[in-house]
Motif scaffolding. Structure first.
Motif, short mmCIF file in Angstrom:
data_model
loop_
_atom_site.label_atom_id
_atom_site.label_comp_id
_atom_site.label_asym_id
_atom_site.label_seq_id
_atom_site.Cartn_x
_atom_site.Cartn_y
_atom_site.Cartn_z
N PRO A 41 0.83 -1.30 0.09
CA PRO A 41 0.14 0.04 0.13
C PRO A 41 0.68 1.04 -0.08
O PRO A 41 1.76 1.18 0.81
CB PRO A 41 -0.77 -0.09 1.30
CG PRO A 41 -0.83 -1.56 1.52
CD PRO A 41 0.41 -2.09 1.00
N SER A 42 0.54 2.34 -1.04
CA SER A 42 1.16 3.54 -0.89
C SER A 42 2.74 3.35 -1.00
O SER A 42 3.82 4.11 -0.62
CB SER A 42 1.18 4.26 0.32
OG SER A 42 -0.32 4.56 0.47
N ARG A 43 3.25 2.31 -1.87
CA ARG A 43 4.59 2.01 -2.11
C ARG A 43 4.79 1.79 -3.39
O ARG A 43 3.84 1.43 -4.13
CB ARG A 43 5.08 0.97 -1.23
CG ARG A 43 5.01 1.29 0.50
CD ARG A 43 6.05 2.23 0.83
NE ARG A 43 7.46 1.70 0.37
CZ ARG A 43 8.03 0.97 1.24
NH1 ARG A 43 7.75 0.11 2.29
NH2 ARG A 43 9.32 0.74 0.86
N GLN A 44 6.10 1.74 -3.63
CA GLN A 44 6.38 1.58 -5.24
C GLN A 44 6.33 -0.10 -5.64
O GLN A 44 6.36 -0.61 -4.63
CB GLN A 44 7.73 1.85 -5.31
CG GLN A 44 8.93 1.23 -4.61
CD GLN A 44 10.30 1.75 -5.00
OE1 GLN A 44 11.38 1.24 -4.24
NE2 GLN A 44 10.48 3.09 -5.52
N MET A 45 6.22 -0.32 -6.95
CA MET A 45 6.25 -1.76 -7.36
C MET A 45 7.50 -2.15 -7.10
O MET A 45 8.43 -1.74 -7.68
CB MET A 45 5.66 -1.57 -8.66
CG MET A 45 4.22 -1.81 -8.78
SD MET A 45 3.75 -2.43 -10.35
CE MET A 45 3.96 -1.23 -11.45
N SER B 9 3.42 13.13 -5.14
CA SER B 9 2.52 12.02 -4.98
C SER B 9 0.97 12.01 -5.29
O SER B 9 0.43 11.03 -5.72
CB SER B 9 2.75 11.70 -3.43
OG SER B 9 2.24 12.65 -2.71
N HIS B 10 0.59 13.26 -5.35
CA HIS B 10 -0.65 13.49 -5.67
C HIS B 10 -0.86 14.83 -6.49
O HIS B 10 -0.47 15.70 -5.69
CB HIS B 10 -1.61 13.23 -4.50
CG HIS B 10 -3.11 13.43 -4.94
ND1 HIS B 10 -4.19 13.41 -3.84
CD2 HIS B 10 -3.75 12.97 -5.97
CE1 HIS B 10 -5.39 13.39 -4.55
NE2 HIS B 10 -5.10 13.30 -5.69
N ILE B 20 2.42 18.38 -15.26
CA ILE B 20 3.81 17.70 -15.86
C ILE B 20 4.01 17.15 -14.61
O ILE B 20 3.95 17.21 -13.29
CB ILE B 20 4.88 18.90 -15.74
CG1 ILE B 20 4.70 19.79 -16.88
CG2 ILE B 20 6.20 18.30 -15.96
CD1 ILE B 20 5.77 20.91 -17.20
N LEU B 21 4.23 15.61 -14.87
CA LEU B 21 4.68 14.78 -13.75
C LEU B 21 6.07 14.44 -13.87
O LEU B 21 6.67 14.49 -15.02
CB LEU B 21 3.97 13.42 -13.93
CG LEU B 21 2.56 13.65 -14.12
CD1 LEU B 21 1.51 12.11 -14.22
CD2 LEU B 21 1.78 14.47 -12.86
N ARG B 22 6.78 14.43 -12.69
CA ARG B 22 8.12 14.41 -12.75
C ARG B 22 8.68 13.13 -12.21
O ARG B 22 8.14 12.53 -11.15
CB ARG B 22 8.67 15.62 -11.91
CG ARG B 22 8.47 16.88 -12.41
CD ARG B 22 8.97 17.95 -11.69
NE ARG B 22 8.13 19.42 -11.98
CZ ARG B 22 8.59 20.03 -13.18
NH1 ARG B 22 9.55 19.64 -14.05
NH2 ARG B 22 7.73 21.06 -13.32
N ARG B 112 -0.73 9.98 -8.26
CA ARG B 112 -2.11 9.78 -8.52
C ARG B 112 -2.36 11.18 -8.89
O ARG B 112 -2.40 12.19 -8.30
CB ARG B 112 -2.63 9.66 -7.13
CG ARG B 112 -4.17 9.53 -7.45
CD ARG B 112 -4.92 8.96 -6.33
NE ARG B 112 -4.60 7.48 -6.04
CZ ARG B 112 -4.94 6.45 -6.74
NH1 ARG B 112 -5.55 6.75 -7.74
NH2 ARG B 112 -4.43 5.27 -6.51
N LEU B 113 -2.99 11.22 -10.19
CA LEU B 113 -3.34 12.51 -10.93
C LEU B 113 -5.11 12.39 -10.86
O LEU B 113 -5.54 11.48 -11.23
CB LEU B 113 -2.88 12.51 -12.39
CG LEU B 113 -3.53 13.52 -13.20
CD1 LEU B 113 -3.14 14.78 -12.62
CD2 LEU B 113 -3.11 13.42 -14.40
#
Lengths: 116, 116
Positions: A41-45, B9-10, B20-22, B112-113
């Motif tokens: 949860p809320s972590r990277q793959m 993150s959001h 723009i997502l970084r 999360r967009l």
């Protein structure tokens, strides 16, 4: 086109028990790679394990192992001695190799709950 | 262990606005990817990038999308005029090599967009 199917949206297991997550795929390629990724949860793959299709021997990584059945196009993940930290979404993924592609094709994921 | 980092993150954006997502890939990695996951659906490939150019893109990656590596560390995904259906989790990934000496793709935590 390649497709990956995970037929179990959710699974649960008791701590210390063994659980198997299913994955099937469809492809016309003869050489490819398969992966299992874990997403807490809320972590990277995080990459859990990978299998090269040309290898007959099933991959193992500590408590994680796969049952790769190339003819059946099946790639299941077995988690032994389940721990609370194994609770996560598990994604099965196929790496396309045709035409120099590097993209991953994912299944919808299986949410694993580990009960104390 | 080196990680792929993504910011923010959001992100909440009004429909029609640019976003723009970084991503900061792992420093010695050469291949970069964007994937997205609409809520409840599969993780889908958007684009791969190598040597300052797109190497592959999916049908999702239309003219509203662009990617850039503006400096030696960042890798960005721009959506020019966002639509409601762009709401999703966007994952950045990177890998060191490709082809026969394939290395797995390492993923970030995702952005999360949310489009309003």
């Amino acid at each position: 086109a390649q497709t990956v199917t995970q037929s179990q949206p959710e699974m649960s297991v008791q701590e210390a028990e063994t659980v198997t997550l299913s994955c099937t795929y469809d492809t016309s390629e003869s050489d490819y790679y398969l992966f299992w990724y874990k997403q807490p949860p809320s972590r990277q793959m995080i990459l859990v394990i990978r299998q090269e299709a040309y290898k007959q021997q099933n991959a193992t990584e500590n408590r994680f192992s796969v049952n790769f059945q190339k003819a059946a196009k099946s790639f299941s993940l077995k988690i032994s001695d389940s721990q609370l930290g194994d609770a996560a979404m598990y994604f099965c993924a196929y790496r396309v190799t045709q035409g120099g592609s590097e993209k991953l094709v994912f299944g919808k994921g299986t949410k694993l709950t580990v009960n104390p | 262990e080196p990680e792929v980092t993504q910011t923010p993150s959001h992100q909440v954006t009004q429909m029609g606005q640019e976003v723009i997502l970084r991503c900061v890939p792992i420093s010695n990695h050469l291949y970069f990817y964007w994937y997205r996951q609409i809520l409840g659906q599969k993780v889908e490939f958007l684009v791969s990038f190598y040597n300052n150019e797109i190497s592959e893109k999916s049908e999702i990656f239309d003219d509203q999308f662009s990617v850039e590596r503006p400096d030696g560390s960042n890798f960005t995904l721009k959506i020019r005029s966002t639509k409601l259906e762009d709401s999703a989790m966007y994952f950045c990934a990177s890998s060191r090599f490709r082809g026969p000496s394939h290395q797995p793709q390492h993923f970030g935590d995702g952005t999360r967009l949310s489009i309003l």
